[in-house]
Design an enzyme around this catalytic site. Structure first.
Site, PDB file in Angstrom:
ATOM      1  CE  LYS A   1      -3.793  -2.311   2.480  1.00  0.00           C
ATOM      2  NZ  LYS A   1      -4.719  -2.197   3.642  1.00  0.00           N
TER       3      LYS A   1
ATOM      4  CE1 TYR B   1      -9.282  -2.831   0.457  1.00  0.00           C
ATOM      5  CE2 TYR B   1      -8.571  -0.857  -0.695  1.00  0.00           C
ATOM      6  CZ  TYR B   1      -8.286  -1.942   0.115  1.00  0.00           C
ATOM      7  OH  TYR B   1      -7.000  -2.143   0.584  1.00  0.00           O
TER       8      TYR B   1
ATOM      9  NE  ARG C   1      -6.467 -12.941   4.695  1.00  0.00           N
ATOM     10  CZ  ARG C   1      -7.003 -11.712   4.729  1.00  0.00           C
ATOM     11  NH1 ARG C   1      -6.746 -10.840   3.768  1.00  0.00           N
ATOM     12  NH2 ARG C   1      -7.786 -11.362   5.722  1.00  0.00           N
TER      13      ARG C   1
ATOM     14  CG  ASN D   1      -3.279  -2.655   7.051  1.00  0.00           C
ATOM     15  OD1 ASN D   1      -3.141  -2.277   5.883  1.00  0.00           O
ATOM     16  ND2 ASN D   1      -4.375  -3.249   7.482  1.00  0.00           N
TER      17      ASN D   1
ATOM     18  CG  HIS E   1      -5.022  -6.354  -0.363  1.00  0.00           C
ATOM     19  ND1 HIS E   1      -6.216  -6.498   0.295  1.00  0.00           N
ATOM     20  CD2 HIS E   1      -5.095  -7.167  -1.464  1.00  0.00           C
ATOM     21  CE1 HIS E   1      -6.980  -7.353  -0.385  1.00  0.00           C
ATOM     22  NE2 HIS E   1      -6.327  -7.765  -1.450  1.00  0.00           N
TER      23      HIS E   1
ATOM     24  CD  GLU F   1      -8.396  -9.049  -3.882  1.00  0.00           C
ATOM     25  OE1 GLU F   1      -7.239  -9.495  -3.693  1.00  0.00           O
ATOM     26  OE2 GLU F   1      -9.212  -8.849  -2.956  1.00  0.00           O
TER      27      GLU F   1
HETATM   28  P1  IDP Z   1      -7.427  -7.055   5.410  1.00  0.00           P
HETATM   29  O1  IDP Z   1      -6.646  -6.047   4.599  1.00  0.00           O
HETATM   30  O2  IDP Z   1      -6.659  -7.481   6.631  1.00  0.00           O
HETATM   31  O3  IDP Z   1      -7.960  -8.197   4.594  1.00  0.00           O
HETATM   32  P2  IDP Z   1     -10.115  -5.887   5.360  1.00  0.00           P
HETATM   33  O4  IDP Z   1     -11.155  -6.190   6.397  1.00  0.00           O
HETATM   34  O5  IDP Z   1     -10.293  -6.436   3.984  1.00  0.00           O
HETATM   35  O6  IDP Z   1      -8.703  -6.280   5.990  1.00  0.00           O
HETATM   36  O7  IDP Z   1     -10.046  -4.295   5.274  1.00  0.00           O
HETATM   37  C1  IDP Z   1      -9.416  -3.649   4.221  1.00  0.00           C
HETATM   38  C2  IDP Z   1      -8.537  -2.539   4.771  1.00  0.00           C
HETATM   39  O8  IDP Z   1      -9.373  -1.511   5.326  1.00  0.00           O
HETATM   40  C3  IDP Z   1      -7.629  -2.949   5.922  1.00  0.00           C
HETATM   41  O9  IDP Z   1      -6.436  -3.549   5.497  1.00  0.00           O
HETATM   42  C4  IDP Z   1      -7.379  -1.630   6.615  1.00  0.00           C
HETATM   43  O10 IDP Z   1      -6.439  -0.830   5.891  1.00  0.00           O
HETATM   44  C5  IDP Z   1      -8.755  -0.971   6.488  1.00  0.00           C
HETATM   45  N1  IDP Z   1      -9.620  -1.279   7.632  1.00  0.00           N
HETATM   46  C6  IDP Z   1     -10.322  -2.423   7.834  1.00  0.00           C
HETATM   47  N2  IDP Z   1     -11.026  -2.387   8.966  1.00  0.00           N
HETATM   48  C7  IDP Z   1     -10.786  -1.162   9.507  1.00  0.00           C
HETATM   49  C8  IDP Z   1     -11.249  -0.516  10.692  1.00  0.00           C
HETATM   50  O11 IDP Z   1     -12.037  -1.048  11.485  1.00  0.00           O
HETATM   51  N3  IDP Z   1     -10.768   0.739  10.911  1.00  0.00           N
HETATM   52  C9  IDP Z   1      -9.920   1.352  10.059  1.00  0.00           C
HETATM   53  N4  IDP Z   1      -9.460   0.776   8.924  1.00  0.00           N
HETATM   54  C10 IDP Z   1      -9.880  -0.473   8.654  1.00  0.00           C
END
Ligand code: IDP
Length: 150
Positions: free
Chosen positions: A20, A60, A96, A127, A130, A141
């Protein structure tokens, strides 16, 4: 002898990985790719791109309407990112696992997010990476980020 064992190439699994914009900006692309390769997965495609609004809306779609959706799209548009296709048996779950859980504050030490990401007090979690969460997501994707094929 560091040679990897021969891989059974029948139906080898692929996953879509993004470094990212936070990871790219912080110069962590090499670190992420190095962990992928050290784990034994192969890079099948790699590209530095600026995400289009259409790509992010498609990528997304499942999060549309959530409180972090708009900040997430804004963050993902804030600079270049790296899109990669990795391959190897089990690489969807495997990546993951090396990425760590979504929230970087509690992601396990030793994982990419646990070692390299933190809470910056922003609406969206920055974070670093992805990774696709299922074979269906991976196929969808990969088509979004590599529309011309691999
Ligand atoms: P993942 O990337 O671990 O699969 P997802 O639930 O698909 O997580 O969420 C996509 C992205 O959205 C996350 O990587 C993070 O950057 C952001 N995100 C997800 N949940 C939250 C939240 O509760 N607060 C803030 N950002 C979030």
């Amino acid at each position: 002898n560091t040679a990897a064992p021969a891989q059974n190439d029948d139906q080898v699994e692929r996953s879509l990985v993004l470094v990212k914009p936070d990871g790219y900006r912080r110069g962590l692309t090499g670190e992420v790719l190095s962990r992928i390769e050290a784990k034994g997965y192969r890079l099948a495609a790699l590209s530095v791109v600026e995400a289009t609004p259409e790509q992010l809306a498609a990528h997304y779609a499942e999060h549309e309407g959530k409180p972090f959706y708009e900040p997430l799209v804004e963050f993902m548009s804030s600079g270049p990112l790296v899109a990669a296709v990795i391959e190897g048996h089990g690489c969807i779950t495997g990546f993951r696992t090396i990425a760590g859980t979504t929230d970087p504050t509690t992601a396990a030490p030793g994982s990419i997010r646990g070692d390299l990401a933190r809470d910056w007090g922003l609406t969206v979690q920055q974070n670093i990476v992805h990774g696709s969460d299922s074979p269906e997501s991976a196929a969808r994707e990969i088509a979004i980020w590599f529309p011309n094929g691999l």
